[in-house]
Design a protein around this motif. Sequence first.
Motif, PDB file in Angstrom:
ATOM      1  N   PHE A   1       0.509  -1.045   0.304  1.00  0.00           N
ATOM      2  CA  PHE A   1      -0.268   0.068   0.049  1.00  0.00           C
ATOM      3  C   PHE A   1       0.887   1.119   0.014  1.00  0.00           C
ATOM      4  O   PHE A   1       0.366   2.032  -0.822  1.00  0.00           O
ATOM      5  CB  PHE A   1      -0.935  -0.111   1.385  1.00  0.00           C
ATOM      6  CG  PHE A   1      -2.235  -1.275   0.966  1.00  0.00           C
ATOM      7  CD1 PHE A   1      -3.235  -0.676   0.010  1.00  0.00           C
ATOM      8  CD2 PHE A   1      -2.238  -2.015   1.760  1.00  0.00           C
ATOM      9  CE1 PHE A   1      -3.783  -2.199  -0.321  1.00  0.00           C
ATOM     10  CE2 PHE A   1      -2.715  -3.225   1.733  1.00  0.00           C
ATOM     11  CZ  PHE A   1      -4.125  -3.030   0.190  1.00  0.00           C
ATOM     12  N   GLY A   2       1.715   1.135   0.430  1.00  0.00           N
ATOM     13  CA  GLY A   2       3.106   2.640   0.372  1.00  0.00           C
ATOM     14  C   GLY A   2       3.549   2.698  -0.945  1.00  0.00           C
ATOM     15  O   GLY A   2       3.937   3.988  -1.055  1.00  0.00           O
ATOM     16  N   ARG A   3       3.443   2.155  -1.899  1.00  0.00           N
ATOM     17  CA  ARG A   3       3.417   2.313  -3.597  1.00  0.00           C
ATOM     18  C   ARG A   3       1.935   1.658  -4.238  1.00  0.00           C
ATOM     19  O   ARG A   3       2.103   2.027  -5.201  1.00  0.00           O
ATOM     20  CB  ARG A   3       4.561   0.740  -3.963  1.00  0.00           C
ATOM     21  CG  ARG A   3       5.887   0.611  -3.054  1.00  0.00           C
ATOM     22  CD  ARG A   3       6.708  -0.144  -3.500  1.00  0.00           C
ATOM     23  NE  ARG A   3       6.223  -1.388  -3.055  1.00  0.00           N
ATOM     24  CZ  ARG A   3       6.357  -2.752  -3.800  1.00  0.00           C
ATOM     25  NH1 ARG A   3       6.812  -2.636  -4.946  1.00  0.00           N
ATOM     26  NH2 ARG A   3       5.895  -3.982  -3.436  1.00  0.00           N
ATOM     27  N   LEU A   4       0.878   2.050  -3.943  1.00  0.00           N
ATOM     28  CA  LEU A   4      -0.092   2.166  -4.590  1.00  0.00           C
ATOM     29  C   LEU A   4      -0.559   3.812  -4.744  1.00  0.00           C
ATOM     30  O   LEU A   4      -0.230   4.051  -4.990  1.00  0.00           O
ATOM     31  CB  LEU A   4      -1.390   2.028  -3.441  1.00  0.00           C
ATOM     32  CG  LEU A   4      -2.397   1.968  -4.488  1.00  0.00           C
ATOM     33  CD1 LEU A   4      -3.302   0.556  -4.592  1.00  0.00           C
ATOM     34  CD2 LEU A   4      -3.725   1.750  -2.550  1.00  0.00           C
ATOM     35  N   ARG A   5      -0.779   3.569  -6.056  1.00  0.00           N
ATOM     36  CA  ARG A   5      -1.223   4.754  -7.006  1.00  0.00           C
ATOM     37  C   ARG A   5      -2.547   4.310  -7.919  1.00  0.00           C
ATOM     38  O   ARG A   5      -3.108   3.687  -7.417  1.00  0.00           O
ATOM     39  CB  ARG A   5      -0.015   4.887  -8.058  1.00  0.00           C
ATOM     40  CG  ARG A   5       1.066   4.441  -8.645  1.00  0.00           C
ATOM     41  CD  ARG A   5       2.142   4.444  -8.700  1.00  0.00           C
ATOM     42  NE  ARG A   5       3.430   4.945  -8.600  1.00  0.00           N
ATOM     43  CZ  ARG A   5       4.664   4.793  -9.022  1.00  0.00           C
ATOM     44  NH1 ARG A   5       4.298   4.614 -10.589  1.00  0.00           N
ATOM     45  NH2 ARG A   5       5.815   5.098  -9.349  1.00  0.00           N
ATOM     46  N   LEU A   6      -2.793   5.387  -7.500  1.00  0.00           N
ATOM     47  CA  LEU A   6      -4.278   5.323  -7.941  1.00  0.00           C
ATOM     48  C   LEU A   6      -4.343   6.607  -9.475  1.00  0.00           C
ATOM     49  O   LEU A   6      -3.444   7.651  -9.016  1.00  0.00           O
ATOM     50  CB  LEU A   6      -5.162   6.523  -7.274  1.00  0.00           C
ATOM     51  CG  LEU A   6      -6.620   6.538  -7.184  1.00  0.00           C
ATOM     52  CD1 LEU A   6      -7.423   5.417  -7.234  1.00  0.00           C
ATOM     53  CD2 LEU A   6      -7.194   7.755  -6.218  1.00  0.00           C
ATOM     54  N   ALA A   7      -5.177   6.116  -9.979  1.00  0.00           N
ATOM     55  CA  ALA A   7      -5.895   7.068 -11.727  1.00  0.00           C
ATOM     56  C   ALA A   7      -6.762   7.067 -11.530  1.00  0.00           C
ATOM     57  O   ALA A   7      -7.960   6.331 -10.626  1.00  0.00           O
ATOM     58  CB  ALA A   7      -5.638   6.221 -12.781  1.00  0.00           C
ATOM     59  N   TYR A   8      -7.848   8.601 -11.308  1.00  0.00           N
ATOM     60  CA  TYR A   8      -9.080   8.759 -11.859  1.00  0.00           C
ATOM     61  C   TYR A   8      -9.249   9.662 -12.215  1.00  0.00           C
ATOM     62  O   TYR A   8      -8.001   9.878 -13.347  1.00  0.00           O
ATOM     63  CB  TYR A   8      -9.328   9.905 -10.956  1.00  0.00           C
ATOM     64  CG  TYR A   8     -10.274  10.793 -10.775  1.00  0.00           C
ATOM     65  CD1 TYR A   8     -11.157   9.737  -9.978  1.00  0.00           C
ATOM     66  CD2 TYR A   8     -10.596  11.669 -11.342  1.00  0.00           C
ATOM     67  CE1 TYR A   8     -12.860  10.806 -10.351  1.00  0.00           C
ATOM     68  CE2 TYR A   8     -11.853  12.534 -11.070  1.00  0.00           C
ATOM     69  CZ  TYR A   8     -12.787  11.489 -10.601  1.00  0.00           C
ATOM     70  OH  TYR A   8     -14.282  12.249 -10.451  1.00  0.00           O
ATOM     71  N   PHE A   9     -10.631   9.116 -12.876  1.00  0.00           N
ATOM     72  CA  PHE A   9     -10.587   9.532 -14.255  1.00  0.00           C
ATOM     73  C   PHE A   9     -11.806   9.462 -14.551  1.00  0.00           C
ATOM     74  O   PHE A   9     -12.936   9.412 -13.779  1.00  0.00           O
ATOM     75  CB  PHE A   9     -11.107   7.774 -15.759  1.00  0.00           C
ATOM     76  CG  PHE A   9      -9.792   7.108 -15.612  1.00  0.00           C
ATOM     77  CD1 PHE A   9      -9.013   7.740 -16.417  1.00  0.00           C
ATOM     78  CD2 PHE A   9      -9.723   5.803 -15.101  1.00  0.00           C
ATOM     79  CE1 PHE A   9      -7.417   6.718 -17.016  1.00  0.00           C
ATOM     80  CE2 PHE A   9      -7.844   5.603 -15.264  1.00  0.00           C
ATOM     81  CZ  PHE A   9      -7.517   5.982 -16.097  1.00  0.00           C
TER      82      PHE A   9
END
Length: 130
Positions: A21-29
Amino acid sequence: MSSPSDNNANFTPSSDSQGDFGRLRLAYFSNEFPHDNLHHLLRQLWNHSKDRAHPILATFIAEATLAVREEIRNLPTELKSLLPPFQTIFEFADYPELRKGQLSGSIDGLLLSAVEVATFIGYGNSHKFL
């Protein structure tokens, strides 16, 4: 035999584990077109797809175009006749009348999805996480 709740336990991390989770990336469209010039953005994406450094982007554009061609084959003749010939799905942006006509929702959805996914692929490729 395990219950459905037992299966969920395998996929849910404990609250005290940090894991990935420290490396989690989120993309929002969003459901809105970018504020940039759409034609310019599509041209940039197309040009990047021709560069050997962006094979995933090129594959996406080719596969998405193929999928749209297959869907068009299934349309009734009167709807097929509304669509111009095209090499890539990006070319639908060159026909503003399509975005106002009978297929406007489909064309806008196609263009918006294509721009967002292609931009994400380009971003991921340049930031080395794809």
